[in-house]
Design a protein around this motif. Structure first.
Motif, PDB file in Angstrom:
ATOM      1  N   PRO A 173       0.817  -1.227   0.000  1.00  0.00           N
ATOM      2  CA  PRO A 173       0.000   0.000   0.000  1.00  0.00           C
ATOM      3  C   PRO A 173       0.841   1.264   0.000  1.00  0.00           C
ATOM      4  O   PRO A 173       0.435   2.277  -0.574  1.00  0.00           O
ATOM      5  N   ASP A 174       2.022   1.229   0.628  1.00  0.00           N
ATOM      6  CA  ASP A 174       2.864   2.419   0.643  1.00  0.00           C
ATOM      7  C   ASP A 174       3.361   2.765  -0.757  1.00  0.00           C
ATOM      8  O   ASP A 174       3.456   3.941  -1.131  1.00  0.00           O
ATOM      9  N   ALA A 175       3.664   1.744  -1.580  1.00  0.00           N
ATOM     10  CA  ALA A 175       4.108   1.990  -2.951  1.00  0.00           C
ATOM     11  C   ALA A 175       2.991   2.605  -3.788  1.00  0.00           C
ATOM     12  O   ALA A 175       3.225   3.520  -4.594  1.00  0.00           O
ATOM     13  N   ALA A 176       1.756   2.121  -3.598  1.00  0.00           N
ATOM     14  CA  ALA A 176       0.620   2.662  -4.346  1.00  0.00           C
ATOM     15  C   ALA A 176       0.362   4.114  -3.973  1.00  0.00           C
ATOM     16  O   ALA A 176       0.167   4.977  -4.845  1.00  0.00           O
ATOM     17  N   LEU A 177       0.367   4.398  -2.667  1.00  0.00           N
ATOM     18  CA  LEU A 177       0.100   5.769  -2.226  1.00  0.00           C
ATOM     19  C   LEU A 177       1.214   6.718  -2.645  1.00  0.00           C
ATOM     20  O   LEU A 177       0.958   7.868  -3.018  1.00  0.00           O
ATOM     21  N   LEU A 178       2.463   6.250  -2.601  1.00  0.00           N
ATOM     22  CA  LEU A 178       3.578   7.098  -3.017  1.00  0.00           C
ATOM     23  C   LEU A 178       3.496   7.407  -4.511  1.00  0.00           C
ATOM     24  O   LEU A 178       3.784   8.531  -4.933  1.00  0.00           O
TER      25      LEU A 178
ATOM     26  N   ALA B 140      10.757  16.709  -6.963  1.00  0.00           N
ATOM     27  CA  ALA B 140       9.970  15.517  -6.650  1.00  0.00           C
ATOM     28  C   ALA B 140      10.863  14.281  -6.543  1.00  0.00           C
ATOM     29  O   ALA B 140      10.648  13.419  -5.679  1.00  0.00           O
ATOM     30  N   ALA B 141      11.867  14.180  -7.421  1.00  0.00           N
ATOM     31  CA  ALA B 141      12.786  13.041  -7.348  1.00  0.00           C
ATOM     32  C   ALA B 141      13.588  13.073  -6.050  1.00  0.00           C
ATOM     33  O   ALA B 141      13.831  12.022  -5.429  1.00  0.00           O
ATOM     34  N   ALA B 142      13.997  14.283  -5.612  1.00  0.00           N
ATOM     35  CA  ALA B 142      14.732  14.399  -4.346  1.00  0.00           C
ATOM     36  C   ALA B 142      13.869  13.989  -3.169  1.00  0.00           C
ATOM     37  O   ALA B 142      14.319  13.278  -2.251  1.00  0.00           O
ATOM     38  N   ILE B 143      12.605  14.417  -3.168  1.00  0.00           N
ATOM     39  CA  ILE B 143      11.684  14.029  -2.093  1.00  0.00           C
ATOM     40  C   ILE B 143      11.500  12.515  -2.074  1.00  0.00           C
ATOM     41  O   ILE B 143      11.525  11.872  -1.013  1.00  0.00           O
ATOM     42  N   SER B 144      11.330  11.949  -3.266  1.00  0.00           N
ATOM     43  CA  SER B 144      11.147  10.502  -3.355  1.00  0.00           C
ATOM     44  C   SER B 144      12.378   9.751  -2.855  1.00  0.00           C
ATOM     45  O   SER B 144      12.266   8.737  -2.148  1.00  0.00           O
ATOM     46  N   ARG B 145      13.557  10.260  -3.216  1.00  0.00           N
ATOM     47  CA  ARG B 145      14.794   9.559  -2.879  1.00  0.00           C
ATOM     48  C   ARG B 145      15.164   9.722  -1.406  1.00  0.00           C
ATOM     49  O   ARG B 145      15.623   8.770  -0.751  1.00  0.00           O
ATOM     50  N   LEU B 146      14.956  10.912  -0.847  1.00  0.00           N
ATOM     51  CA  LEU B 146      15.422  11.200   0.509  1.00  0.00           C
ATOM     52  C   LEU B 146      14.418  10.803   1.582  1.00  0.00           C
ATOM     53  O   LEU B 146      14.798  10.307   2.652  1.00  0.00           O
ATOM     54  N   LEU B 147      13.130  11.029   1.316  1.00  0.00           N
ATOM     55  CA  LEU B 147      12.109  10.785   2.336  1.00  0.00           C
ATOM     56  C   LEU B 147      11.486   9.397   2.227  1.00  0.00           C
ATOM     57  O   LEU B 147      10.973   8.875   3.219  1.00  0.00           O
ATOM     58  N   PHE B 148      11.498   8.818   1.027  1.00  0.00           N
ATOM     59  CA  PHE B 148      10.838   7.518   0.840  1.00  0.00           C
ATOM     60  C   PHE B 148      11.812   6.533   0.199  1.00  0.00           C
ATOM     61  O   PHE B 148      11.466   5.807  -0.737  1.00  0.00           O
ATOM     62  N   PHE B 149      13.028   6.520   0.703  1.00  0.00           N
ATOM     63  CA  PHE B 149      14.070   5.683   0.104  1.00  0.00           C
ATOM     64  C   PHE B 149      13.791   4.192   0.251  1.00  0.00           C
ATOM     65  O   PHE B 149      14.294   3.381  -0.508  1.00  0.00           O
ATOM     66  N   ASN B 150      12.989   3.815   1.262  1.00  0.00           N
ATOM     67  CA  ASN B 150      12.735   2.390   1.488  1.00  0.00           C
ATOM     68  C   ASN B 150      11.439   1.910   0.850  1.00  0.00           C
ATOM     69  O   ASN B 150      11.042   0.763   1.043  1.00  0.00           O
ATOM     70  N   VAL B 151      10.752   2.779   0.124  1.00  0.00           N
ATOM     71  CA  VAL B 151       9.506   2.389  -0.555  1.00  0.00           C
ATOM     72  C   VAL B 151       9.835   2.006  -1.994  1.00  0.00           C
ATOM     73  O   VAL B 151      10.498   2.773  -2.703  1.00  0.00           O
ATOM     74  N   PRO B 152       9.415   0.816  -2.450  1.00  0.00           N
ATOM     75  CA  PRO B 152       9.716   0.414  -3.835  1.00  0.00           C
ATOM     76  C   PRO B 152       9.034   1.335  -4.846  1.00  0.00           C
ATOM     77  O   PRO B 152       7.903   1.758  -4.654  1.00  0.00           O
ATOM     78  N   LYS B 153       9.767   1.621  -5.920  1.00  0.00           N
ATOM     79  CA  LYS B 153       9.254   2.529  -6.954  1.00  0.00           C
ATOM     80  C   LYS B 153       9.459   1.893  -8.319  1.00  0.00           C
ATOM     81  O   LYS B 153      10.465   1.222  -8.558  1.00  0.00           O
ATOM     82  N   LYS B 154       8.542   2.167  -9.207  1.00  0.00           N
ATOM     83  CA  LYS B 154       8.633   1.640 -10.557  1.00  0.00           C
ATOM     84  C   LYS B 154       9.420   2.613 -11.424  1.00  0.00           C
ATOM     85  O   LYS B 154       9.183   3.828 -11.406  1.00  0.00           O
ATOM     86  N   ILE B 155      10.390   2.085 -12.193  1.00  0.00           N
ATOM     87  CA  ILE B 155      11.196   2.918 -13.082  1.00  0.00           C
ATOM     88  C   ILE B 155      11.055   2.391 -14.505  1.00  0.00           C
ATOM     89  O   ILE B 155      10.664   1.248 -14.733  1.00  0.00           O
ATOM     90  N   PHE B 156      11.347   3.268 -15.485  1.00  0.00           N
ATOM     91  CA  PHE B 156      11.196   2.828 -16.874  1.00  0.00           C
ATOM     92  C   PHE B 156      12.346   1.896 -17.263  1.00  0.00           C
ATOM     93  O   PHE B 156      13.465   1.999 -16.758  1.00  0.00           O
ATOM     94  N   ALA B 157      12.026   1.017 -18.195  1.00  0.00           N
ATOM     95  CA  ALA B 157      12.966  -0.043 -18.570  1.00  0.00           C
ATOM     96  C   ALA B 157      13.951   0.448 -19.620  1.00  0.00           C
ATOM     97  O   ALA B 157      13.621   1.253 -20.496  1.00  0.00           O
ATOM     98  N   LEU B 158      15.177  -0.061 -19.526  1.00  0.00           N
ATOM     99  CA  LEU B 158      16.200   0.140 -20.544  1.00  0.00           C
ATOM    100  C   LEU B 158      16.577  -1.227 -21.105  1.00  0.00           C
ATOM    101  O   LEU B 158      16.734  -2.191 -20.362  1.00  0.00           O
ATOM    102  N   TYR B 159      16.718  -1.301 -22.427  1.00  0.00           N
ATOM    103  CA  TYR B 159      16.941  -2.583 -23.091  1.00  0.00           C
ATOM    104  C   TYR B 159      18.352  -2.644 -23.678  1.00  0.00           C
ATOM    105  O   TYR B 159      18.926  -1.632 -24.087  1.00  0.00           O
TER     106      TYR B 159
END
Length: 754
Positions: free
Chosen positions: A428-433, A477-496
């Motif tokens: 649920p934390d990943a969805a809310l984030l 927003a990326a800084a907030i995500s990285r610093l405050l929610f570093f332990n919450v899993p996040k989806k990133i775009f794929a590189l091939y």
């Protein structure tokens, strides 16, 4: 006690046609040689300014100096204690513009004219005030003051009024006025006016053609390639200046065929800031559309391919394109159509890349034919409603994708959180984030973008911060995500690891597949044609004051040639896109803001808080911005993928949707349906059209938009592929059916040419 009466009256006269009235150019060429020019004049009182200019003229005459007492309609008491031999009443000439609301007079310049007994030939004296000054009615921001003085006995074609009309006609060009205000010395001042007169005299009819009023060649035979040939010749004539204008302000006179230039530090600064602004706008948008295409094609069209295609397309168009203000990009409607082709490939078993290439090639054949046979001239039949409805459709599509991503994030991360659930994740934390980051990115982007209209800090700093709204918001927003929610899993775009592009052997498709591709290319060609030309029309709007002219047919050909290459190597298609094209124009231009009570106010019905004062039509910024994409792609893309979650790019989609609504009159009229009547803005259509007519027209547009959304967002690919045809169908509906339901005068007010 009064000693006399003064009669003051206004009359409207047409500007001078420098091509047919030979005195127009001769007045400028001959009189300008002996002109008296006072730069950065400190005087603020108009009577003092005119008296000084008259003294300059009379002092330079060979006759004995004679004191002239000026008499003003608003102040008949002379400030001079010397009794004059003659009373001189200067008349004033200014430019005016009539609209449905009122008549507006240009208040930044005025040409005064009179006859003087002491002059033996026509003379002009010019004062450029150090600051815009309030000098009376219709002269609230006066900065350029021209005084034309002629002998009392003079033939009619050389009269004071006719000479003043020559100078006034030149000053109607806002770009010239801006050059005169920023001219560094008298020589540059005169050279600017002389160059403008030469252009008026030799190319006036061509310039009218360039600025959107395409000549009606009545009775002339229709010939293919005519539009392409004219566009190519027009843009070739200014191609050198397209590169130099960004670094050097040049003046080239046909009379002497000489070139002189001086460094324009402001232009260099504008170009440099625009390069980084474009880079900050293009890269996030490319990644966002890459994620969308990646999702629609399960990775066959990836983020990497979109970025490579963007770099190639931008560099190619910067060198060979006609209108350098245009920014090419893949778009949401193109992503929809790529999804359609992917679904067809999945259902038929045909290879996606081969199908994609074949459809793209057929589409470009249609576009090349459209360019050859001047189909872009059909643009004159489009109206504001077509542009705004298409813009609102794109905004709805972007909003739909953002909302869909939040719903998917919520559902996928809550699959394992319910009783008796033995599969899926419970995060649920990943969805809310994810939802938080989408909304936070959108909110910060909007807030920073609207910072330019605040009263905090100076105008330059506000504009600098607002220009980088998207990268600043995403970094925060990326800084907030990285610093405050570093332990919450996040989806990133794929590189091939696979090759980013490769040549596709489309010829191996079956004959039936080729026939299918032919018919699939028809709606796609309509989409390319409509979107490309609507964006071009927006950029070439006369309010943007572009002087070098458009190249509708040539740009269509260049876009087709570019997309042939992109199709062959399975890279995403692209065409001119909003809002990046308009933002490119605005970033390079000098803009004027409208202030009221210390706050920036809208200029007109468009809800813009600025107007273009001096555009810069250059290619340097476009080329450099796309060249810089290459090292970022090679060196920084893995870091961007690691540190910037997908949620931020969906927030960018929301921001693009919200920001496109500001200047959309259709959206504003939708809001009016739910607004109290006392709060209606005093726009022209509100003042002159009954309320029920405005709402009825808006509801009809809403019905058309609903039809477009149902078709475009349909899960059935054989329905969604028809949305470009639906857009094209709305044009004849507007021209043939709506005039039978509404008065022509009402339609012109609410939905005229834009």
């Amino acid at each position: 006690m009064a000693t006399g009466l003064i009669v003051q009256a206004e009359r409207r006269i047409p500007p001078k046609d420098f091509q047919t009235e030979v005195r127009g150019f001769l007045d400028i060429d001959h009189i300008l040689e002996t002109a008296v020019i006072r730069l950065n004049e400190p005087a603020q009182e108009l009577q003092e300014i005119i008296s000084t200019l008259i003294c300059e003229i009379t002092a330079s005459e060979s006759q004995k100096y004679r004191q002239i007492n000026t008499v003003w309609p608003s102040d008949t008491n002379s400030k001079s204690g010397v009794k004059a031999d003659q009373e001189t009443i200067p008349e004033r000439m200014q430019a005016w513009d009539i609209s449905f609301e009122s008549t507006t007079v240009c208040n930044s310049w005025a040409v005064f004219f009179c006859t003087l007994e002491c002059v033996t030939r026509s003379r002009v004296a010019i004062a450029r005030l150090a600051q815009p000054s309030h000098c009376g009615p219709n002269m609230e921001k006066l900065q350029l003051v021209f005084l034309v003085a002629t002998p009392i006995i003079e033939k009619s074609t050389k009269s004071a009024m006719e000479t003043a009309r020559s100078f006034s006609t030149l000053l109607m060009d806002d770009g010239l006025c801006t050059e005169l205000i920023y001219a560094c010395d008298e020589q540059s001042f005169k050279e600017s006016m002389r160059t403008a007169a030469i252009i008026k005299a030799s190319k006036e009819s061509e310039l009218r053609f360039l600025n959107g009023n395409r000549a009606q060649r009545l009775g002339a035979p229709y010939r293919p390639f005519t539009g392409l040939r004219e566009d190519f010749a027009r843009r070739l004539a200014v191609y050198k200046s397209d590169w130099l204008d960004g670094m050097i302000s040049s003046f080239k006179t046909q009379k002497l065929n000489s070139f002189s230039g001086f460094r324009d530090l402001q232009s260099i600064s504008k170009v440099c800031s625009t390069v980084f602004f474009l880079l900050g706008a293009i890269m996030p948008t490319s990644i966002a559309y890459g994620m969308l295409n990646d999702e629609h094609t399960t990775g066959l069209i990836s983020v990497q391919k979109v970025i490579i295609g963007q770099a190639i397309g931008g560099i190619f168009f910067a060198v060979f394109g006609g209108q350098p203000m245009l920014i090419l990009s893949t778009t949401a409607p193109l992503s929809i159509y790529i999804h359609v082709i992917f679904n067809i490939a999945q259902s038929t078993g045909w290879p996606f890349y081969k199908l994609y290439t074949c459809v793209g090639l057929w589409c470009q054949v249609f576009l090349i034919l459209a360019a050859i046979f001047q189909a872009a001239d059909l643009l004159k039949f489009t109206r504001r409603s077509t542009e705004e409805m298409f813009s609102l459709f794109i905004a709805a599509e972007l909003t739909f994708e953002a909302i869909k991503s939040m719903v998917q994030a919520y559902s996928s991360n809550y699959e394992g959180c319910f009783e008796n659930s033995f599969q899926g994740n419970c995060l649920p934390d990943a969805a809310l984030l994810f939802i938080l980051l989408v909304l936070l990115t959108c909110w910060m982007s909007v807030s920073i973008d609207r910072f330019r209209t605040s009263t905090v800090l100076s105008k330059g700093i506000r504009n600098l911060i607002a220009d980088y709204a998207v990268p600043l918001a995403m970094i925060a927003a990326a800084a907030i995500s990285r610093l405050l929610f570093f332990n919450v899993p996040k989806k990133i775009f794929a590189l091939y690891d696979t090759a980013d592009f490769h040549l596709t052997s489309f010829w191996s498709l079956s004959p039936y597949a080729h026939i299918t591709c032919f018919f699939l290319a028809v709606p796609l060609a309509v989409l390319f044609f409509v979107d490309q030309l609507l964006v071009t029309k927006t950029v070439d709007n006369k309010q943007n004051k572009l002087a070098k002219g458009s190249a509708h047919h040539w740009d269509l050909l260049i876009v087709a040639v570019l997309n042939i290459f992109l199709s062959l190597f399975s890279l995403p298609w692209m065409h001119a896109a909003l809002p990046s094209s308009f933002l490119h124009l605005r970033s390079l231009a000098d803009v004027e803001e409208q202030l009221s009570d210390g706050r920036v106010q809208q200029v007109d019905d468009s809800k813009q808080s600025f107007s273009i004062a001096k555009p810069r039509e250059v290619r340097v910024s476009l080329l450099l911005a796309h060249l810089l994409i290459i090292p970022i792609y090679i060196l920084a893309l893995p870091l961007i993928s690691e540190y910037v979650p997908n949620a931020l790019f969906y927030g960018l989609f929301l921001f693009m949707a919200v920001s496109s609504l500001d200047c959309n009159q259709f959206f504003h009229r939708i809001i009016l349906i739910f607004t109290e009547q006392r709060a209606y803005p005093p726009t022209s259509y509100i003042r002159h059209i009954p309320q029920r007519i405005v709402h009825a027209f808006t509801i009809l547009e809403l019905v058309q938009l609903a039809i477009l959304l149902v078709i475009g967002l349909s899960p059935l690919y054989y329905i969604s592929m028809l949305f470009p045809l639906a857009i094209a169908l709305f044009v004849p509906i507007r021209l043939l059916i709506l005039p039978k339901l509404f008065k022509t005068s009402h339609l012109e007010l609410i939905d005229g040419q834009h």
